[in-house]
Design a protein around this motif. Sequence first.
Motif, PDB file in Angstrom:
ATOM      1  N   MET A  23       0.826  -1.206   0.000  1.00 29.69           N
ATOM      2  CA  MET A  23       0.000   0.000   0.000  1.00 29.69           C
ATOM      3  C   MET A  23       0.862   1.259   0.000  1.00 29.69           C
ATOM      4  O   MET A  23       0.381   2.331  -0.300  1.00 29.69           O
ATOM      5  CB  MET A  23      -0.942   0.003   1.205  1.00 29.69           C
ATOM      6  N   GLY A  24       2.153   1.119   0.382  1.00 30.93           N
ATOM      7  CA  GLY A  24       3.041   2.273   0.390  1.00 30.93           C
ATOM      8  C   GLY A  24       2.785   3.240   1.534  1.00 30.93           C
ATOM      9  O   GLY A  24       3.067   4.425   1.426  1.00 30.93           O
ATOM     10  N   VAL A  25       2.255   2.737   2.638  1.00 30.24           N
ATOM     11  CA  VAL A  25       1.960   3.570   3.797  1.00 30.24           C
ATOM     12  C   VAL A  25       3.151   3.509   4.750  1.00 30.24           C
ATOM     13  O   VAL A  25       3.481   2.445   5.256  1.00 30.24           O
ATOM     14  CB  VAL A  25       0.687   3.071   4.524  1.00 30.24           C
ATOM     15  N   PRO A  26       3.822   4.622   4.999  1.00 35.05           N
ATOM     16  CA  PRO A  26       4.979   4.580   5.889  1.00 35.05           C
ATOM     17  C   PRO A  26       4.583   4.218   7.317  1.00 35.05           C
ATOM     18  O   PRO A  26       3.599   4.717   7.849  1.00 35.05           O
ATOM     19  CB  PRO A  26       5.552   5.998   5.814  1.00 35.05           C
ATOM     20  N   GLY A  27       5.357   3.304   7.925  1.00 35.57           N
ATOM     21  CA  GLY A  27       5.141   2.928   9.317  1.00 35.57           C
ATOM     22  C   GLY A  27       3.936   2.062   9.564  1.00 35.57           C
ATOM     23  O   GLY A  27       3.577   1.817  10.709  1.00 35.57           O
ATOM     24  N   GLY A  28       3.294   1.543   8.522  1.00 35.87           N
ATOM     25  CA  GLY A  28       2.075   0.764   8.706  1.00 35.87           C
ATOM     26  C   GLY A  28       2.249  -0.719   8.535  1.00 35.87           C
ATOM     27  O   GLY A  28       1.361  -1.388   8.040  1.00 35.87           O
ATOM     28  N   LYS A  29       3.401  -1.275   8.937  1.00 32.11           N
ATOM     29  CA  LYS A  29       3.640  -2.699   8.726  1.00 32.11           C
ATOM     30  C   LYS A  29       2.951  -3.563   9.780  1.00 32.11           C
ATOM     31  O   LYS A  29       2.979  -3.257  10.957  1.00 32.11           O
ATOM     32  CB  LYS A  29       5.142  -2.994   8.722  1.00 32.11           C
ATOM     33  N   ASP A  30       2.333  -4.629   9.293  1.00 33.71           N
ATOM     34  CA  ASP A  30       1.703  -5.640  10.135  1.00 33.71           C
ATOM     35  C   ASP A  30       2.094  -7.007   9.607  1.00 33.71           C
ATOM     36  O   ASP A  30       2.484  -7.144   8.450  1.00 33.71           O
ATOM     37  CB  ASP A  30       0.177  -5.527  10.088  1.00 33.71           C
ATOM     38  N   LYS A  31       1.943  -8.032  10.448  1.00 34.28           N
ATOM     39  CA  LYS A  31       2.196  -9.391   9.991  1.00 34.28           C
ATOM     40  C   LYS A  31       0.961  -9.864   9.234  1.00 34.28           C
ATOM     41  O   LYS A  31      -0.146  -9.873   9.772  1.00 34.28           O
ATOM     42  CB  LYS A  31       2.484 -10.308  11.177  1.00 34.28           C
ATOM     43  N   GLU A  32       1.163 -10.242   7.977  1.00 34.26           N
ATOM     44  CA  GLU A  32       0.073 -10.711   7.125  1.00 34.26           C
ATOM     45  C   GLU A  32       0.306 -12.175   6.771  1.00 34.26           C
ATOM     46  O   GLU A  32       1.438 -12.623   6.673  1.00 34.26           O
ATOM     47  CB  GLU A  32      -0.006  -9.875   5.839  1.00 34.26           C
TER      48      GLU A  32
END
Length: 60
Positions: A23-32
């Motif tokens: 998605m290219g959202v900075p700081g928005g990492k989650d485990k998928e």
Amino acid sequence: MGWNYETSCEKCGAKVRIVERPMGVPGGKDKEQAYCPKCHALVAEHMTDGFIDAQLIPED
């Protein structure tokens, strides 16, 4: 564009392609997680700011 790779499901042996859709959202990492389209077993788990999909690779 995200990454992609091929692997096999450990449960049923199906060949699957794992594809990241960032998605290219900075700081928005989650485990998928991605699940086998054939038997629904977990086939991939990654930290990403987007989504990951498992696509069945047709057998020849």
